[in-house]
Motif scaffolding. Structure first.
Motif, PDB file in Angstrom:
ATOM      1  N   VAL A  49      27.653  67.286  28.192  1.00  0.00           N
ATOM      2  CA  VAL A  49      27.520  67.870  26.858  1.00  0.00           C
ATOM      3  C   VAL A  49      28.809  68.591  26.519  1.00  0.00           C
ATOM      4  CG1 VAL A  49      26.565  70.065  27.696  1.00  0.00           C
ATOM      5  CG2 VAL A  49      26.020  69.290  25.386  1.00  0.00           C
ATOM      6  N   ASP A  50      29.142  68.635  25.235  1.00  0.00           N
ATOM      7  CA  ASP A  50      30.291  69.421  24.795  1.00  0.00           C
ATOM      8  C   ASP A  50      30.085  69.830  23.345  1.00  0.00           C
ATOM      9  OD1 ASP A  50      32.707  70.721  25.284  1.00  0.00           O
ATOM     10  OD2 ASP A  50      33.897  69.096  24.443  1.00  0.00           O
ATOM     11  N   PHE A  51      30.465  71.064  23.013  1.00  0.00           N
ATOM     12  CA  PHE A  51      30.391  71.549  21.643  1.00  0.00           C
ATOM     13  C   PHE A  51      31.595  71.076  20.834  1.00  0.00           C
ATOM     14  CE2 PHE A  51      27.476  74.868  23.255  1.00  0.00           C
ATOM     15  CZ  PHE A  51      26.526  74.846  22.241  1.00  0.00           C
ATOM     16  N   HIS A  52      31.345  70.753  19.563  1.00  0.00           N
ATOM     17  CA  HIS A  52      32.444  70.604  18.614  1.00  0.00           C
ATOM     18  C   HIS A  52      33.127  71.962  18.518  1.00  0.00           C
ATOM     19  CE1 HIS A  52      34.515  70.187  14.762  1.00  0.00           C
ATOM     20  NE2 HIS A  52      34.343  68.880  14.849  1.00  0.00           N
ATOM     21  N   PRO A  53      34.448  72.012  18.354  1.00  0.00           N
ATOM     22  CA  PRO A  53      35.135  73.310  18.314  1.00  0.00           C
ATOM     23  C   PRO A  53      34.668  74.242  17.199  1.00  0.00           C
ATOM     24  CG  PRO A  53      36.631  71.499  17.768  1.00  0.00           C
ATOM     25  CD  PRO A  53      35.404  70.885  18.329  1.00  0.00           C
ATOM     26  N   ASN A  54      34.091  73.702  16.108  1.00  0.00           N
ATOM     27  CA  ASN A  54      33.590  74.594  15.063  1.00  0.00           C
ATOM     28  C   ASN A  54      32.185  75.111  15.368  1.00  0.00           C
ATOM     29  OD1 ASN A  54      31.733  72.573  14.322  1.00  0.00           O
ATOM     30  ND2 ASN A  54      32.861  71.952  12.505  1.00  0.00           N
ATOM     31  N   GLY A  55      31.581  74.629  16.466  1.00  0.00           N
ATOM     32  CA  GLY A  55      30.286  75.124  16.900  1.00  0.00           C
ATOM     33  C   GLY A  55      29.094  74.595  16.132  1.00  0.00           C
ATOM     34  N   LYS A  56      29.315  73.739  15.153  1.00  0.00           N
ATOM     35  CA  LYS A  56      28.207  73.265  14.314  1.00  0.00           C
ATOM     36  C   LYS A  56      27.527  72.017  14.871  1.00  0.00           C
ATOM     37  CE  LYS A  56      30.337  75.102  10.105  1.00  0.00           C
ATOM     38  NZ  LYS A  56      30.897  74.762   8.762  1.00  0.00           N
ATOM     39  N   LEU A  57      28.149  71.394  15.868  1.00  0.00           N
ATOM     40  CA  LEU A  57      27.630  70.165  16.450  1.00  0.00           C
ATOM     41  C   LEU A  57      27.824  70.193  17.955  1.00  0.00           C
ATOM     42  CD1 LEU A  57      29.564  67.729  14.071  1.00  0.00           C
ATOM     43  CD2 LEU A  57      27.170  68.388  13.783  1.00  0.00           C
ATOM     44  N   TYR A  58      27.078  69.338  18.647  1.00  0.00           N
ATOM     45  CA  TYR A  58      27.364  69.115  20.060  1.00  0.00           C
ATOM     46  C   TYR A  58      27.038  67.668  20.409  1.00  0.00           C
ATOM     47  CZ  TYR A  58      22.321  70.204  20.634  1.00  0.00           C
ATOM     48  OH  TYR A  58      20.957  70.245  20.549  1.00  0.00           O
ATOM     49  N   ALA A  59      27.770  67.142  21.383  1.00  0.00           N
ATOM     50  CA  ALA A  59      27.610  65.751  21.801  1.00  0.00           C
ATOM     51  C   ALA A  59      26.990  65.720  23.194  1.00  0.00           C
ATOM     52  CB  ALA A  59      28.951  65.036  21.808  1.00  0.00           C
ATOM     53  N   VAL A  60      26.109  64.730  23.428  1.00  0.00           N
ATOM     54  CA  VAL A  60      25.364  64.631  24.677  1.00  0.00           C
ATOM     55  C   VAL A  60      25.464  63.204  25.208  1.00  0.00           C
ATOM     56  CG1 VAL A  60      23.125  64.927  25.791  1.00  0.00           C
ATOM     57  CG2 VAL A  60      23.745  66.372  23.841  1.00  0.00           C
ATOM     58  N   GLY A  61      25.767  63.075  26.505  1.00  0.00           N
ATOM     59  CA  GLY A  61      25.799  61.770  27.160  1.00  0.00           C
ATOM     60  C   GLY A  61      24.831  61.718  28.323  1.00  0.00           C
ATOM     61  N   SER A  62      24.133  60.585  28.483  1.00  0.00           N
ATOM     62  CA  SER A  62      23.045  60.485  29.448  1.00  0.00           C
ATOM     63  C   SER A  62      23.251  59.363  30.459  1.00  0.00           C
ATOM     64  CB  SER A  62      21.728  60.242  28.690  1.00  0.00           C
ATOM     65  OG  SER A  62      20.688  59.858  29.567  1.00  0.00           O
ATOM     66  N   ASN A  63      22.518  59.447  31.559  1.00  0.00           N
ATOM     67  CA  ASN A  63      22.485  58.349  32.522  1.00  0.00           C
ATOM     68  C   ASN A  63      21.914  57.074  31.909  1.00  0.00           C
ATOM     69  OD1 ASN A  63      23.554  59.909  34.546  1.00  0.00           O
ATOM     70  ND2 ASN A  63      21.855  59.653  35.965  1.00  0.00           N
ATOM     71  N   SER A  64      21.164  57.209  30.820  1.00  0.00           N
ATOM     72  CA  SER A  64      20.578  56.048  30.153  1.00  0.00           C
ATOM     73  C   SER A  64      21.596  55.288  29.309  1.00  0.00           C
ATOM     74  CB  SER A  64      19.411  56.486  29.262  1.00  0.00           C
ATOM     75  OG  SER A  64      19.883  57.248  28.160  1.00  0.00           O
ATOM     76  N   LYS A  65      22.882  55.740  29.380  1.00  0.00           N
ATOM     77  CA  LYS A  65      23.993  55.134  28.641  1.00  0.00           C
ATOM     78  C   LYS A  65      23.985  55.510  27.159  1.00  0.00           C
ATOM     79  CE  LYS A  65      23.315  51.099  31.616  1.00  0.00           C
ATOM     80  NZ  LYS A  65      23.028  49.656  31.672  1.00  0.00           N
ATOM     81  N   THR A  66      23.098  56.438  26.781  1.00  0.00           N
ATOM     82  CA  THR A  66      22.955  56.827  25.382  1.00  0.00           C
ATOM     83  C   THR A  66      23.869  57.993  25.045  1.00  0.00           C
ATOM     84  OG1 THR A  66      20.642  56.125  25.435  1.00  0.00           O
ATOM     85  CG2 THR A  66      21.306  57.529  23.606  1.00  0.00           C
ATOM     86  N   PHE A  67      24.511  57.887  23.883  1.00  0.00           N
ATOM     87  CA  PHE A  67      25.401  58.936  23.378  1.00  0.00           C
ATOM     88  C   PHE A  67      24.834  59.458  22.064  1.00  0.00           C
ATOM     89  CE2 PHE A  67      28.947  59.973  20.488  1.00  0.00           C
ATOM     90  CZ  PHE A  67      29.515  61.035  21.177  1.00  0.00           C
TER      91      PHE A  67
END
Length: 333
Positions: A35-53
């Motif tokens: 997981v990582d936050f967008h630098p503006n803090g309004k979004l975050y991205a998540v990556g899984s073992n299921s290959k889903t982003f």
């Protein structure tokens, strides 16, 4: 630690345990690693073992109050890509300006995409990098001030090299050697310096301006620095003065970078960092040579894998082998 100072006093007698509330929980069919936050803090991205982003919306916290929230809802997902990689997504990283986002996988590839900060959408075609010959375990963005280009440092298993890629051209132009075990963690705190932690039980500091490792911390030091344990996580505070490392033997080491000396080793967990399912917050104010106070602020049903502080708020996201990514926040007083 995080890009912003979090002045939350945990010292005995000052406050009770900080009561973070679970705000949203993203559930998946498999363990969520990154997981990582967008630098503006309004979004975050998540990556899984299921290959889903996924790219998720950071929720409004204004209505959150202590003890009032009984239902934890899933986050609003703005973008979802199934089979984003051919394997599990091990790491996710946003550039400092939020205009690029990269993912690394055990399919040995890195993918990075452009992101429009106005529309909150991915744009154009993704770039795929294939220089690694093992799992890509971690990445960090840097900016080359001389050429105004975005650079991506990446490392993992296989040849144990750290590759530097020019994201403008999609070309890896530098490969740093030195580690003899899998690279498990990378962290940058300015445009030229970054640090790496490895299964070979060492920590190395790198400087793009000289293209070499400028310092190594290992178990051979006689001043109590490293120990015979894999370095699973590294982080540097925004001033570039303090390094914290997490180890497979459940210890953390606090290190004075400028003084080139360890300050202390402490054991906030009962298993490899966060593998006891708990997330602990440690007070780094005051005399750092004295005993450090740590409190449990969140728990998962299985191993916690990755934790990221929000850029400005008293909130964080944790991902877990329990197949969830949970956003935790400290309600307004």
């Amino acid at each position: 630690m995080n890009s912003e100072s979090k002045d939350l006093d945990l010292r005995k007698g000052d406050v009770e345990r900080p009561h973070f509330e679970a705000v949203t929980t993203l559930s998946d069919s498999q363990a969520i690693r990154s997981v990582d936050f967008h630098p503006n803090g309004k979004l975050y991205a998540v990556g899984s073992n299921s290959k889903t982003f996924r790219i998720c919306q950071y929720p409004q916290l204004s209505k959150l109050r202590h003890g009032q929230q009984t239902t934890v809802y899933p986050p609003s997902v703005l973008c979802k890509r199934t089979k984003h990689h051919r394997g599990s997504i091990y790491c996710t990283c946003w550039s400092r300006d939020g205009e690029l986002i990269a993912t690394g996988s055990n399919d040995k590839t890195i993918k990075y995409m452009r992101f429009n900060n106005d529309t909150n959408q991915l744009v154009g075609h993704e770039m795929e990098l294939n220089m690694h010959d093992g799992t890509v375990r971690d990445m960090c963005f840097l900016d080359d001030a001389s050429t105004k280009s975005r650079l991506l440092a990446s490392g993992g298993a296989g040849d144990c090299k750290i590759y530097i890629t020019d994201c403008g051209s999609g070309t890896p132009f530098q490969a740093y050697s030195g580690h003899t075990g899998h690279i498990l963690s990378l962290y940058s705190w300015n445009n030229a310096m970054f640090v790496s932690g490895s299964q070979d039980q060492t920590i190395r500091f790198w400087d793009l301006r000289v293209n070499v490792s400028v310092n190594t911390l290992d178990s051979e030091r006689k001043d109590g620095g490293m120990d015979n344990s894999a370095v699973t996580a590294v982080c540097v505070d925004p001033t570039g003065r303090l390094l914290i490392s997490g180890h497979a033997d459940s210890s953390c080491v606090l290190y004075d970078i400028r003084g080139n000396r360890p300050i202390q080793r402490f054991y906030p967990h009962s298993a490899e960092i966060s593998y006891d399912n708990s997330i602990r917050l440690t007070d780094l104010q005051g005399d750092l040579a004295h005993e450090l106070s740590s409190v449990v602020v969140a728990e998962h049903k299985d191993k916690a894998i990755t934790i990221r502080w929000h850029p400005t708020e008293f909130s964080f996201i944790s991902t877990s082998a329990d197949k969830t990514a949970t956003l935790w926040a400290l309600p307004p007083s």
